[in-house]
Motif scaffolding. Structure first.
Motif, PDB file in Angstrom:
ATOM      1  N   PHE A  23       0.827  -1.207   0.000  1.00  0.00           N
ATOM      2  CA  PHE A  23       0.000   0.000   0.000  1.00  0.00           C
ATOM      3  C   PHE A  23       0.864   1.261   0.000  1.00  0.00           C
ATOM      4  CE2 PHE A  23      -2.569   3.325   2.058  1.00  0.00           C
ATOM      5  CZ  PHE A  23      -3.650   3.325   1.194  1.00  0.00           C
ATOM      6  N   ALA A  27       0.114   3.745  -2.944  1.00  0.00           N
ATOM      7  CA  ALA A  27      -0.540   4.992  -2.534  1.00  0.00           C
ATOM      8  C   ALA A  27       0.398   6.187  -2.581  1.00  0.00           C
ATOM      9  CB  ALA A  27      -1.106   4.851  -1.115  1.00  0.00           C
ATOM     10  N   ILE A  30      -0.512  10.081  -3.745  1.00  0.00           N
ATOM     11  CA  ILE A  30      -1.911  10.497  -3.622  1.00  0.00           C
ATOM     12  C   ILE A  30      -1.965  11.891  -2.990  1.00  0.00           C
ATOM     13  CG2 ILE A  30      -4.056  10.059  -2.368  1.00  0.00           C
ATOM     14  CD1 ILE A  30      -3.683   7.119  -2.803  1.00  0.00           C
ATOM     15  N   VAL A  89      -7.722  13.041  -2.773  1.00  0.00           N
ATOM     16  CA  VAL A  89      -7.357  11.814  -2.062  1.00  0.00           C
ATOM     17  C   VAL A  89      -8.265  10.660  -2.487  1.00  0.00           C
ATOM     18  CG1 VAL A  89      -7.229  10.719   0.212  1.00  0.00           C
ATOM     19  CG2 VAL A  89      -6.419  13.075  -0.100  1.00  0.00           C
ATOM     20  N   LEU A  92      -8.001   8.267  -6.062  1.00  0.00           N
ATOM     21  CA  LEU A  92      -6.941   7.279  -6.277  1.00  0.00           C
ATOM     22  C   LEU A  92      -6.933   6.153  -5.241  1.00  0.00           C
ATOM     23  CD1 LEU A  92      -3.931   9.562  -7.292  1.00  0.00           C
ATOM     24  CD2 LEU A  92      -5.061   7.861  -8.727  1.00  0.00           C
ATOM     25  N   LEU A  93      -7.632   6.333  -4.135  1.00  0.00           N
ATOM     26  CA  LEU A  93      -7.597   5.319  -3.073  1.00  0.00           C
ATOM     27  C   LEU A  93      -8.154   3.962  -3.497  1.00  0.00           C
ATOM     28  CD1 LEU A  93      -8.399   7.058   0.332  1.00  0.00           C
ATOM     29  CD2 LEU A  93      -6.384   5.724  -0.275  1.00  0.00           C
ATOM     30  N   SER A  95      -8.087   2.307  -6.304  1.00  0.00           N
ATOM     31  CA  SER A  95      -7.135   1.530  -7.093  1.00  0.00           C
ATOM     32  C   SER A  95      -5.969   1.059  -6.236  1.00  0.00           C
ATOM     33  CB  SER A  95      -6.621   2.367  -8.267  1.00  0.00           C
ATOM     34  OG  SER A  95      -7.639   2.604  -9.210  1.00  0.00           O
ATOM     35  N   ALA A  96      -5.487   1.922  -5.335  1.00  0.00           N
ATOM     36  CA  ALA A  96      -4.390   1.514  -4.458  1.00  0.00           C
ATOM     37  C   ALA A  96      -4.813   0.377  -3.535  1.00  0.00           C
ATOM     38  CB  ALA A  96      -3.907   2.718  -3.643  1.00  0.00           C
ATOM     39  N   ILE A  97      -6.017   0.461  -3.007  1.00  0.00           N
ATOM     40  CA  ILE A  97      -6.519  -0.619  -2.144  1.00  0.00           C
ATOM     41  C   ILE A  97      -6.750  -1.889  -2.955  1.00  0.00           C
ATOM     42  CG2 ILE A  97      -8.475  -1.326  -0.722  1.00  0.00           C
ATOM     43  CD1 ILE A  97      -8.719   1.603   0.162  1.00  0.00           C
ATOM     44  N   THR A 100      -3.486  -3.578  -3.558  1.00  0.00           N
ATOM     45  CA  THR A 100      -2.997  -4.222  -2.336  1.00  0.00           C
ATOM     46  C   THR A 100      -3.717  -5.539  -2.083  1.00  0.00           C
ATOM     47  OG1 THR A 100      -2.504  -2.041  -1.396  1.00  0.00           O
ATOM     48  CG2 THR A 100      -2.615  -3.889   0.124  1.00  0.00           C
ATOM     49  N   LYS A 137      -1.861   2.801  -9.703  1.00  0.00           N
ATOM     50  CA  LYS A 137      -1.635   4.211  -9.429  1.00  0.00           C
ATOM     51  C   LYS A 137      -2.509   5.109 -10.296  1.00  0.00           C
ATOM     52  CE  LYS A 137       3.058   4.222  -7.633  1.00  0.00           C
ATOM     53  NZ  LYS A 137       2.739   5.152  -6.543  1.00  0.00           N
ATOM     54  N   SER A 440       5.206   9.353  -9.374  1.00  0.00           N
ATOM     55  CA  SER A 440       4.111   9.649  -8.449  1.00  0.00           C
ATOM     56  C   SER A 440       4.187  11.045  -7.866  1.00  0.00           C
ATOM     57  CB  SER A 440       4.101   8.629  -7.304  1.00  0.00           C
ATOM     58  OG  SER A 440       3.999   7.312  -7.799  1.00  0.00           O
TER      59      SER A 440
END
Length: 574
Positions: A23, A27, A30, A89, A92-93, A95-97, A100, A137, A440
């Motif tokens: 993560f 992340a 972000i 915030v 993008l969360l 896709s990052a989760i 993971t 990302k 990033s």
């Protein structure tokens, strides 16, 4: 006989550390950038509207129904927007989760099938791959689809191959498939793994302990469970459409259930590519470094075929069938094959302890980072003297990225020098870490002003009265996302001539309004020479036209579009 490891001392600490590391990588960055075209502003706008309007069942963009995708991914962005209050915030969360969770699922199933060492290789291969991290990302829909497809495969593998296997895992996988379809129509892809499973069962030998067999009723029961999960959204949507008795909602239902699924696959109308597109144009770069390992994997895969080892045959067969499935459709985008990547990492992991230290592998994994570092360094140097591909990009975007590119290349080469006595895997890993950190943070901050229309809206705000409405012509959703005043548009699937006429009629009736359009657009209804330039965004110069730019007449098309008015709440200002 297939020996499965004993998990009586399963270490949860490994999963926790892997989750934190994954993560942190996915992340990173972000909050440094806004949604970028083409897809991200659309999903962010829809999610923002869901929270602010309270209407979650039907995705809307500027009060127009959005029928191209089911709503689950937009819901996930909306939930995080409601929780954090920041779209920078929230978008993008998910896709990052999702990335993971995908890594953890691959790690866990590999550990159950092979052991801890192989599981770390599976997770490492996935995190080392270019396409997986790039999509995790991005706020496109594909990272979430990949997660649901991987969870569907996880359920099937646990139900058939793992120690103490239970058919309940097959049902759990089917629930994931249903949620995957609710995200994007291809969420059913794990069903393709039943083909290599059936082949492995048919080739079963008496001395082998192959996939556990269940009563045949379990399999159709899983399909029913998948459909029931899908009905969590489909049933209330269909009921709402019937109750609305509105042609627009009926068109939404027909579009999302047929045109965007069956028709889009069988008779695509865009992104037309040849049959070999994925193998020739996507896999060679997107699946690095996994693709360069295939020559060394081949012997182990051949042995698995001879031994009828379903632990290899099922994920590997799934990868081949996904490639074939999408290759048969005329419409192709590189992200379509992303769901196959986790299963490729799973199929490769068991052989990695035997091939990782081979000289050929190490040399290739050293050569690729050196090429990346040297390439970035040279491109950055040429950019300083206005030569090479970077000079064109600097001119195209009206920025100077030479310093960032040069610094990234220098950082890669410095890291490689410090690791010169290490393995090729460490060289590749540190190179990608440097590249992803630069992408990033540095590149995001550099490109954000030119990949958003915020400067155009600032110029508009200083040029026209605050209460003046703006009609948008030939603009993407990003202009609506960044709007700070009431705007008007005429539908995103409206033919250009109909959209132009609608804007002309609207301005005729609203003398205090303005029309925003790109300067390159041909207009039989407006005199573009009387337009006011309001800046550059998305490689276009934008003009603001008032009533004085209207021509005396504008030919009426056969189709007259609807007019949609959108009043933004909490404008996206940062």
């Amino acid at each position: 006989m297939i020996m499965l490891p004993d998990f009586s001392r399963y270490q949860r600490a490994d999963m926790i550390w892997l989750a934190l590391i994954t993560f942190a990588l996915l992340a990173l960055g972000i909050g440094f950038r806004a949604p970028w075209p083409a897809d991200e502003p659309r999903f962010a706008l829809i999610a923002k509207d869901m929270v602010e309007s309270g209407q979650w069942l039907f995705p809307m963009r500027g009060n127009e129904l959005y029928p191209d995708k089911p709503p689950l991914f937009m819901w996930s962005i909306a939930v995080f927007y409601a929780l954090t209050g920041s779209l920078y915030v929230a978008f993008l969360l998910p896709s990052a989760i999702a990335g993971t969770v995908t890594v953890l699922a691959v790690f866990d199933i590999c550990r159950r099938l092979w052991g801890s060492r192989e599981a770390w290789w599976a997770a490492g291969l996935l995190l080392a791959s270019v396409q997986f991290v790039l999509q995790a990302k991005s706020a496109q829909i594909d990272a979430s689809v990949c997660m649901w497809v991987t969870l569907g495969c996880y359920g099937l593998l646990r139900a058939t191959l793992c120690h103490n296997a239970h058919a309940g895992w097959w049902l759990a996988g089917c629930v994931a498939m249903g949620l995957g379809i609710m995200t994007k129509g291809v969420g059913f892809l794990p069903l393709l793994m039943l083909v290599p499973y059936a082949i492995a069962c048919w080739r079963k030998r008496p001395e082998q302990s192959l996939p556990q067999q269940y009563g045949w009723l379990w399999w159709p029961t899983g399909i029913v469970v998948m459909l029931l999960a899908l009905l969590l959204w489909l049933w209330p949507m269909l009921n709402a459409v019937d109750s609305a008795m509105d042609p627009a909602y009926s068109a939404y239902r027909d579009n999302i259930m047929m045109k965007q699924t069956v028709t889009r696959y069988a008779n695509s109308w865009h992104h037309i590519k040849p049959f070999w597109y994925f193998v020739a144009s996507v896999v060679p770069w997107a699946w690095l470094p996994l693709v360069v390992l295939i020559p060394w994997q081949w012997r182990h895969w051949s042995a698995a075929w001879k031994a009828n080892d379903a632990r290899i045959l099922m994920p590997l067969g799934f990868v081949l069938l996904v490639l074939l499935f999408f290759s048969l459709s005329p419409g192709k985008r590189g992200v379509y094959i992303l769901p196959a990547l986790p299963m490729l990492a799973l199929a490769m992991a068991p052989a990695m302890p035997h091939i990782a230290d081979k000289k050929g592998v190490s040399r290739i994994l050293w050569a690729l980072p050196l090429l990346i570092g040297l390439g970035l360094l040279v491109v950055g140097l040429l950019g300083f003297v206005d030569k090479g591909p970077l000079a064109k990009m600097n001119l195209r975007y009206a920025i100077d990225g030479s310093g960032v590119v040069f610094a990234t290349g220098a950082a890669v080469l410095l890291a490689l020098f410090m690791l010169r006595h290490r393995s090729g895997w460490q060289a590749w890993g540190i190179t990608m870490l440097v590249v992803w950190c630069s992408y990033s943070v540095a590149f995001a901050s550099l490109l954000n002003p030119v990949r958003t229309p915020s400067s155009v809206w600032q110029n508009i705000d200083s040029a026209v009265p605050v209460n003046a409405e703006i009609a948008l012509l030939d603009t993407g959703e990003q202009f609506m996302l960044f709007a700070r005043r009431p705007i008007v548009h005429f539908g995103y699937h409206t033919p250009p001539e109909a959209e132009m006429y609608a804007a002309w009629k609207w301005l005729e009736a609203h003398k205090d309004g303005y029309v925003l359009l790109p300067s390159t657009k041909q207009s039989p209804c407006f005199d573009l020479s009387k337009g006011q330039s309001v800046g550059t965004a998305h490689r276009e110069d934008w003009l603001l036209l008032g009533p004085q730019a209207m021509l005396g007449q504008c030919q009426r098309p056969e189709f007259t579009p609807d007019t949609f008015r959108y009043v933004p709440i909490n404008p996206l200002i940062k």
